[in-house]
Design an enzyme around this catalytic site. Sequence first.
Site, short mmCIF file in Angstrom:
data_model
loop_
_atom_site.label_atom_id
_atom_site.label_comp_id
_atom_site.label_asym_id
_atom_site.label_seq_id
_atom_site.Cartn_x
_atom_site.Cartn_y
_atom_site.Cartn_z
CG ASP A 30 49.28 -21.47 20.15
OD1 ASP A 30 48.96 -22.34 20.96
OD2 ASP A 30 48.82 -20.32 20.18
CG ASP B 18 47.42 -17.54 13.90
OD1 ASP B 18 46.88 -17.33 15.00
OD2 ASP B 18 48.65 -17.41 13.72
CB CYS C 41 29.96 -9.63 1.14
SG CYS C 41 30.30 -11.15 2.06
CB CYS D 72 28.94 -14.24 3.55
SG CYS D 72 28.39 -12.85 4.57
CB CYS E 206 26.19 -9.91 2.86
SG CYS E 206 27.51 -9.20 3.87
CG HIS F 205 30.66 -9.91 7.03
ND1 HIS F 205 30.34 -9.93 5.69
CD2 HIS F 205 31.50 -8.86 7.22
CE1 HIS F 205 30.96 -8.93 5.08
NE2 HIS F 205 31.67 -8.27 5.97
#
Length: 380
Positions: A95, A269, A307, A309, A312, A338
């Site tokens: 940015d 974002d 989930c 991931c 998890c 996560h």
Amino acid sequence: MKPAVTYELIKTCKQSGARLGKVHTPHGTFETPVFMPVGTLATVKTLSPEELKEMDAGIILSNTYHLWLRPGHEIIKEAGGLHKFMNWDRAILTDSGGFQVFSLSDLRKITEEGVHFRNHLNGEKLFLSPEGAMEIQNALGSDIMMAFDECPPYPAEYDYMKASVERTSRWAERCLAGHKRPEDQALFGIVQGGEYEELRKQSAKDLVSLDFPGYAIGGLSVGEPKDVMNRVLDFTTPWLPADKPRYLMGVGSPDSLIDGAIRGVDMFDCVLPTRIARNGTCMTSEGRLVVRNAKYARDFRPLDENCDCHVCKTYSRAYIRHLVKVNETFGFRLTSYHNLYFLANLMKQVRQAIMDDRLLDFKEEFFEKYGFNKEGAKNF
């Protein structure tokens, strides 16, 4: 000369009008709609580049203002640019620093030349102009740079906002003139105008006439109600070219990501997923879970049973609660991983729903399960 960054439209959802696409950059291609993890100081807080790649992040965001102050853009340039400095070989968006100038400094003075303000760290007097923002971002070497704009507060009076929009348009021209690396860095313009339809139209037309390779929508997610943000998107995105990427700045709650995609936004974002993670707040398929709460002390289930991931698959709520309660960094790493994985997976589901022409159905199913009402009124 071919732009450094191009957009490829793959499909438009028949049910919602949302766009499925690809953005091609000098450091790889990523699919859209996409959520970009924020790495303010050349790092996504607590996570490694390797972990971001595990969750298939194709682009991250870094902050011009903060890197200008620490360690300094000259040092990063000497290191070979931001990609080499932080060991990230995929796309980076920086940015312009404008938002930080306006949000972090109590003492600032806006002039036609730029903004005089004080360093939020030590009070030192600083000055940032459109040309300065370009010089810093050229040194950083990001794939996508943002034009230096004024970020007005919400709410703002019409006359103030009109003058601000006109100044932002003039600054955008100066940014284009000051951009020294158009062959390998794309510069996006930022549409401003607050909640005023006429001013958003004026800002969009001004910037589109300058033929930027992409456009951001700024000045939202700054305190306005969700319905105001959605209304502004409804009348702003139609003024932006269909063959270029559209980026909604500072938005990261699950409901707003879905609502933004429905309104034709490609890129998002926000620091939200990592910021709330450090407070023990987790995004799950059934809504918000504050893992530091006492009721999870003996809960040996994963954060989210739906989930896949590695957090998890491996760690329990009870263990993560313990880590967060005793301020162990590993706990913040687990919740941050996560949450970012959750949003990456959400955007994959959004892209699939666009492909299947059922994004409105997906929204309804997700909102019901997640605990949002139709307006997405459950906030983090």
